[in-house]
Design a protein around this motif. Structure first.
Motif, mmCIF file in Angstrom:
data_model
loop_
_atom_site.group_PDB
_atom_site.id
_atom_site.type_symbol
_atom_site.label_atom_id
_atom_site.label_comp_id
_atom_site.label_asym_id
_atom_site.label_seq_id
_atom_site.Cartn_x
_atom_site.Cartn_y
_atom_site.Cartn_z
ATOM 1 N N ALA A 257 0.854 -1.192 0.000
ATOM 2 C CA ALA A 257 0.000 0.000 0.000
ATOM 3 C C ALA A 257 0.888 1.240 0.000
ATOM 4 O O ALA A 257 1.575 1.517 0.980
ATOM 5 N N ALA A 258 0.876 1.960 -1.104
ATOM 6 C CA ALA A 258 1.646 3.192 -1.221
ATOM 7 C C ALA A 258 0.699 4.378 -1.283
ATOM 8 O O ALA A 258 -0.429 4.260 -1.778
ATOM 9 N N HIS A 259 1.163 5.506 -0.779
ATOM 10 C CA HIS A 259 0.399 6.751 -0.921
ATOM 11 C C HIS A 259 -0.013 6.917 -2.372
ATOM 12 O O HIS A 259 0.815 6.831 -3.282
ATOM 13 N N GLN A 260 -1.295 7.144 -2.585
ATOM 14 C CA GLN A 260 -1.853 7.203 -3.930
ATOM 15 C C GLN A 260 -1.604 8.573 -4.563
ATOM 16 O O GLN A 260 -2.494 9.406 -4.704
ATOM 17 N N ARG A 279 -0.515 -7.994 -5.942
ATOM 18 C CA ARG A 279 -0.298 -7.693 -4.521
ATOM 19 C C ARG A 279 -0.364 -6.193 -4.215
ATOM 20 O O ARG A 279 -0.207 -5.791 -3.074
ATOM 21 N N ARG A 280 -0.581 -5.392 -5.230
ATOM 22 C CA ARG A 280 -0.593 -3.942 -5.053
ATOM 23 C C ARG A 280 -2.019 -3.453 -4.785
ATOM 24 O O ARG A 280 -2.922 -3.704 -5.581
ATOM 25 N N LEU A 281 -2.193 -2.742 -3.684
ATOM 26 C CA LEU A 281 -3.496 -2.146 -3.377
ATOM 27 C C LEU A 281 -3.567 -0.762 -4.021
ATOM 28 O O LEU A 281 -2.610 0.009 -3.954
ATOM 29 N N SER A 282 -4.700 -0.450 -4.623
ATOM 30 C CA SER A 282 -4.828 0.865 -5.253
ATOM 31 C C SER A 282 -6.293 1.281 -5.347
ATOM 32 O O SER A 282 -7.173 0.457 -5.600
ATOM 33 N N ASN A 283 -6.527 2.565 -5.119
ATOM 34 C CA ASN A 283 -7.860 3.140 -5.311
ATOM 35 C C ASN A 283 -7.785 4.473 -6.039
ATOM 36 O O ASN A 283 -8.767 5.221 -6.072
ATOM 37 N N ILE A 284 -6.618 4.788 -6.598
ATOM 38 C CA ILE A 284 -6.398 6.114 -7.170
ATOM 39 C C ILE A 284 -7.365 6.432 -8.303
ATOM 40 O O ILE A 284 -7.730 7.589 -8.503
ATOM 41 N N GLU A 285 -7.836 5.426 -9.036
ATOM 42 C CA GLU A 285 -8.697 5.682 -10.196
ATOM 43 C C GLU A 285 -9.954 6.454 -9.822
ATOM 44 O O GLU A 285 -10.381 7.347 -10.556
ATOM 45 N N HIS A 286 -10.550 6.127 -8.668
ATOM 46 C CA HIS A 286 -11.808 6.773 -8.286
ATOM 47 C C HIS A 286 -11.708 7.600 -7.001
ATOM 48 O O HIS A 286 -12.723 8.111 -6.534
#
Length: 338
Positions: A257-260, A279-286
Motif C-alpha cells: 500500500a503506497a500513498h496514492q 499484490r498492489r493495493l490501489s484506489n487512485i482511479e476513483h
C-alpha cells in the motif's frame, strides 16, 4: 490510562474512512480546464475524485471517519492524533474539536503536519503514546480537504488532488500480535521544501509585510522533480522497513500500500521493489490523491472489499511535502472496516 509500559506495542484494532459525496469526473474538469479524459488518465491514472461541498471542512470529514473507526474498534480512545495539511484554521489545532464532537471529552488531542506522509508520521506518534504508557487507545485520523488549497485553474494539480478522511484505532497490546506496529521508518529533507509548498499564509510571508502575489495562497508542486524523489525515497524506505520487520526483502509482502500520489509513481516503486501487480493495493482511479488521508482511506477500503485480509504481510509507504517520507511493515489484523 495505564502506568505500565514495558513491552507494550500499538495494535490496530479498528478502521474506517469517509469520502465526501460530491464526485468530480474527468469530464467535469474538461469543462473548465484545457485537458481531456485521456490526458488525465494517461498521466495520473485518475478517472474521478471526491470534493467537499461549500462550507464543509476537514473536521467534518475527520469526525465521520473517526466515528466509523471507533465503531469498528468497539470502544473509545484516550488520545486523538489528526494528520492534516488543511486544518480548519491556523489556530487552534483541529483535533480537539474533532475529539469533542466524537464525544471523547477532554482527551489529549493535537494535529500532525507532514503533508502526504501524515498518516505514517501520525502512526509513529500514536505508537509512541501507547509504548510509553501515555495512552492505552489512540484514535489516529488522517484527513484533508485538499481541494480547498488547490488552484482550480491549475491543470497540473487540479486533476490530481481530492478530499477524504481515514482513521484507525490503536490499542495497547503485544509486539507479536497481528496488527502490531513495529518500527516506522521516517525521513525528511527540508532543503527541498520548494518542491511542494503553499508559499503564502505562514509567518514568513506575513512578517514580510508584503501582500502575497496572485496565486501564492495555492498549493504548488514541481511535478517532475517530485516524481524522481518520490520514487527514490519510497523505494529506499520500503526496503528499510521490510528489513526492520525481519522479512526477506519487500517482495515478501502479501500486500503493498503506497500513498496514492500518481499511478506512474506507484507502478515504478512497486516494480523496483519486485512486488507483482496482484499484490498492489490501489484506489487512485476513483479517489485520486487525498493527501494525508490517502493511505488510511486505501487501507479501509481494501479491508472492506476483502483485498486486504487478516494475516497479510502489509508494506506501507508514503512521500510528500517537507520533503517527508516514511514506510512500515506489519501483519494485518482481523478487523472489519467501519
Amino acid at each position: 490510562m495505564s502506568g505500565a509500559s514495558a513491552g507494550r506495542a500499538a495494535v490496530i484494532t479498528g478502521i474506517g474512512c469517509h469520502l465526501p459525496p460530491d464526485v468530480v469526473t474527468n469530464e467535469d474538469l474538461t469543462r473548465r480546464l484545457d485537458t481531456s479524459d485521456e490526458w488525465i488518465r494517461s498521466r495520473t491514472g485518475i478517472a474521478s475524485r471526491h470534493m467537499v461541498a461549500p462550507g464543509v471542512a476537514t473536521s467534518d470529514l475527520a469526525v465521520e471517519a473517526g466515528r466509523r473507526a471507533l465503531e469498528s474498534a468497539g470502544g473509545g480512545a484516550d488520545a486523538v492524533v489528526l494528520a492534516t495539511t488543511t486544518p480548519d484554521r491556523p489556530c487552534p489545532a483541529t483535533a480537539p474539536d474533532v475529539a469533542d464532537r466524537l464525544g471523547l471529552g477532554t482527551v489529549a488531542a493535537f494535529d500532525v503536519s507532514a503533508v502526504c506522509s501524515g498518516f505514517l508520521y501520525g502512526l509513529a506518534t500514536a505508537a509512541g503514546f501507547i509504548a510509553s504508557g501515555t495512552a492505552d487507545r489512540v484514535l489516529l485520523i488522517a484527513a484533508d480537504a485538499f481541494t480547498t488549497i488547490i488552484d482550480p485553474a491549475d491543470r497540473s494539480t487540479a486533476v490530481i488532488f481530492a478530499d477524504g478522511a481515514g482513521a484507525v484505532v490503536l490499542r495497547a497490546g503485544d509486539a507479536d500480535e497481528p496488527g502490531a506496529v513495529g518500527r516506522v521508518v521516517l525521513g525528511s529533507d527540508g532543503g527541498l521544501n520548494r518542491l511542494i509548498q503553499v508559499p503564502a499564509g505562514g509567518s514568513r510571508q506575513r512578517s514580510s509585510g508584503v501582500a502575497p502575489a496572485a496565486g501564492e495562497e495555492f498549493f504548488r508542486m514541481a511535478g517532475r522533480e517530485v516524481y524522481r524523489h518520490a520514487v527514490e525515497r519510497m523505494t529506499a524506505s520500503s526496503r528499510e522497513a521490510a528489513e526492520a520487520a525481519g522479512w526477506d526483502g519487500p517482495a515478501a509482502a502479501d500486500r503493498f500500500a503506497a500513498h496514492q500520489a500518481n499511478a506512474r509513481i506507484l507502478a515504478t516503486v512497486a516494480d523496483d521493489l519486485g512486488i507483482p501487480l496482484q499484490r498492489r493495493l490501489s484506489n487512485i482511479e476513483h479517489v485520486g490523491n487525498t493527501g494525508a488521508a490517502s493511505l488510511a482511506v486505501l487501507l479501509a477500503q481494501s479491508a472492506a472489499e476483502g483485498t486486504l485480509a487478516a494475516g497479510h504481510r502489509l508494506l506501507l509507504t508514503a512521500f510528500g511535502g517537507g520533503l517527508a517520507w516514511g514506510a512500515t511493515a506489519l501483519v494485518w489484523p482481523d478487523v472489519k472496516a467501519g
